[in-house]
Design a protein around this motif. Structure first.
Motif, short mmCIF file in Angstrom:
data_model
loop_
_atom_site.label_atom_id
_atom_site.label_comp_id
_atom_site.label_asym_id
_atom_site.label_seq_id
_atom_site.Cartn_x
_atom_site.Cartn_y
_atom_site.Cartn_z
N UNK A 184 -1.33 -1.98 -14.14
CA UNK A 184 -2.56 -1.43 -13.59
C UNK A 184 -2.47 -1.00 -12.15
N UNK A 185 -1.37 -0.36 -11.75
CA UNK A 185 -1.21 0.22 -10.41
C UNK A 185 -1.31 -0.84 -9.32
N UNK A 186 -0.84 -2.05 -9.61
CA UNK A 186 -1.00 -3.17 -8.67
C UNK A 186 -0.25 -2.91 -7.37
N UNK A 187 1.01 -2.47 -7.46
CA UNK A 187 1.81 -2.27 -6.26
C UNK A 187 1.30 -1.17 -5.37
N UNK A 188 0.91 -0.04 -5.95
CA UNK A 188 0.42 1.06 -5.13
C UNK A 188 -0.95 0.75 -4.53
N UNK A 189 -1.78 0.02 -5.27
CA UNK A 189 -3.07 -0.40 -4.71
C UNK A 189 -2.85 -1.33 -3.53
N UNK A 190 -1.87 -2.22 -3.65
CA UNK A 190 -1.56 -3.13 -2.53
C UNK A 190 -1.06 -2.34 -1.33
N UNK A 191 -0.14 -1.40 -1.58
CA UNK A 191 0.36 -0.60 -0.46
C UNK A 191 -0.77 0.15 0.23
N UNK A 192 -1.69 0.70 -0.54
CA UNK A 192 -2.80 1.45 0.06
C UNK A 192 -3.62 0.59 1.01
N UNK A 193 -3.62 -0.71 0.79
CA UNK A 193 -4.33 -1.62 1.68
C UNK A 193 -3.43 -2.25 2.73
N UNK A 194 -2.12 -2.08 2.59
CA UNK A 194 -1.15 -2.65 3.54
C UNK A 194 -0.05 -1.61 3.79
N UNK A 195 -0.39 -0.44 4.32
CA UNK A 195 0.60 0.64 4.42
C UNK A 195 1.62 0.42 5.53
N UNK A 196 2.81 0.95 5.32
CA UNK A 196 3.86 0.89 6.34
C UNK A 196 3.53 1.80 7.51
N UNK A 197 2.89 2.91 7.24
CA UNK A 197 2.36 3.80 8.27
C UNK A 197 0.89 4.02 7.93
N UNK A 198 0.02 4.20 8.93
CA UNK A 198 -1.42 4.24 8.67
C UNK A 198 -1.80 5.24 7.58
N UNK A 199 -2.68 4.81 6.68
CA UNK A 199 -3.07 5.68 5.58
C UNK A 199 -3.79 6.93 6.09
#
Length: 421
Positions: A184-199
């Motif tokens: 269920x898109x868990x990893x990408x949802x997490x990245x969107x809330x914890x991005x390596x560079x600002x979203x």
């Protein structure tokens, strides 16, 4: 965990001890770095189908991190290249209780101003393990997922290699291998809330999911309706590659680009179409079109470079399409797009589809749906069950939270057959 990495001109050899089994990961092949070697490694039986949080998935993540390191890319995770995240939540009842890892690397841009903004190029690397969840074939068999999605990871790595070897682009490029997509898109949802560079400084996202079966067919490019500039950028990038393309407008869909489009970032999703081996134990490496995969990687490189060299941001067009639920459901349609960030109770909304019953009822991104007619909506499964209890044309009262306050909206459900694509 113990991770050993040795880089040389002839390739890499590395191993990581499996967290669940204690077994060492398979050695990397002598031709480490070629797209087909990547597919063969990730789709090897020894990785057990790369189920999120499994020892085999950790081996796959270690391989991808070794590839990023061999290219001299900057680590983008909290632990080197790794971004660790929880898998289980109320919204994801099928997820294991352990933790998974996104693998994140950055090619820092050359322009002093534009290097603070980024293009994301990503693909998920998890799959179905032994197929107890999500299989369309035989549970208990190893589901190697060569096309889904070893192919996407292979193309991302090949594009990263080409972009690293050529002139350094003006903007930064973030390369990500996501965990938890199948759950269920868990990893990408997490990245969107914890991005390596600002979203807010992420100008576009290119997602590769199932790109290994091009052969003589067309590649479908989803997301063409998310920015008007795509109609110029994509054909120009394809001019020296010559892949027959079929364009689709939708920005929401059942893959990781949805997590970015829900945050108003223009997206593309490259996809060489479904086939009879989809989510079956027969999706193996020998069925991958190697030449076609190479062409997809070149198109990805061209699109990423065009975006990274472009000084103007794309003009995002929000609300195009709707994220499909993996489990079909009834014919009734509401038009909500779930956000997989865990909440205590309810379904957090990443957005609503333009022109949908939900939009007409005033629901919006950030709302938490807690009631659907007579049904309590405690999680995504409860929402799916509630929707299945109604038919197109039924009038229902929705209850939702906005900034902590409870509200109601009365909507008339639409027909899924008539929803925007």
């Amino acid at each position: 965990m113990c991770f050993a990495l040795v880089a040389s001109a002839s390739g890499l050899q590395g191993q990581e001890t499996g967290a669940a089994t204690g077994d060492a990961c398979p050695a990397y092949g002598a031709r480490l770095g070629t797209p087909m070697e990547t597919v063969r490694y990730l789709a090897d039986d020894a990785l057990g189908g790369r189920f999120s949080g499994s020892a085999g998935e950790r081996c796959a993540g270690a391989y991808i991190a070794a590839m990023f390191a061999s290219l001299g890319l900057e680590p983008g995770g909290e632990d080197g290249f790794f971004q660790e995240l929880p898998l289980a939540s109320a919204a994801q009842p099928h997820a294991p209780a352990g933790r998974g890892r996104n693998v994140v690397a950055i090619l820092r841009g050359s322009d002093p101003e534009l290097r603070e903004s980024a293009v994301v190029v990503g693909a998920h690397y998890d799959h179905l393990g032994l197929g107890e969840f999500g299989s369309t074939g035989e549970a208990g068999e190893i589901h190697n997922g060569a096309d889904d999605n070893a192919s996407g990871v292979a193309a991302v790595l090949a594009a990263a290699r080409a972009l690293r070897a050529g002139p350094r682009p003006a903007r930064s490029i973030v390369f990500i291998a996501f965990t938890g997509e199948e759950l269920g898109l868990i990893g990408s949802a997490w990245y969107a809330n914890h991005p390596a560079m600002p979203l807010e400084e992420t100008v576009a996202m290119v997602n590769l999911d199932m790109v290994g079966r091009l052969e003589d067919g067309e590649m479908i490019v989803y997301g063409m309706g998310t920015a008007p500039e795509w109609e110029e950028i994509v054909p120009a990038a394809n001019a020296d590659v010559g892949i027959p393309l079929a364009w689709e407008e939708a920005g929401f869909g059942p893959s990781d680009h949805t997590s970015f489009y829900a945050n108003d970032i223009p997206v593309l999703h490259f996809f060489t179409n479904v086939h009879s081996d989809y989510h079956r134990h027969t999706d193996d490496a020998e069925k991958i079109d190697a030449a076609g995969l190479g062409r997809v990687a070149r198109l990805t490189e061209n699109v990423a470079r065009a975006l990274a060299e472009r000084r103007e941001r794309l003009a995002v067009i929000p609300g195009v399409g709707e994220r499909e639920q993996r489990a079909g459901g009834s014919g009734a349609w509401l038009g909500t797009v779930p956000d997989f960030t865990p909440v205590d109770f309810g379904v957090l909304l990443a957005g609503v589809t333009e022109g949908s019953p939900a939009a007409g009822g005033g629901l919006a991104r950030g709302d938490v749906l807690i009631g659907f007619g007579e049904h309590e909506v405690g999680d995504l499964q409860a929402f799916t069950d509630a929707l299945a209890a109604y038919r197109p044309g039924d009038e229902v009262v929705l209850r939702y939270l906005r900034d902590g306050d409870e509200h109601e909206a009365t909507v008339r459900l639409g027909d899924r057959a008539d929803r925007p694509q």
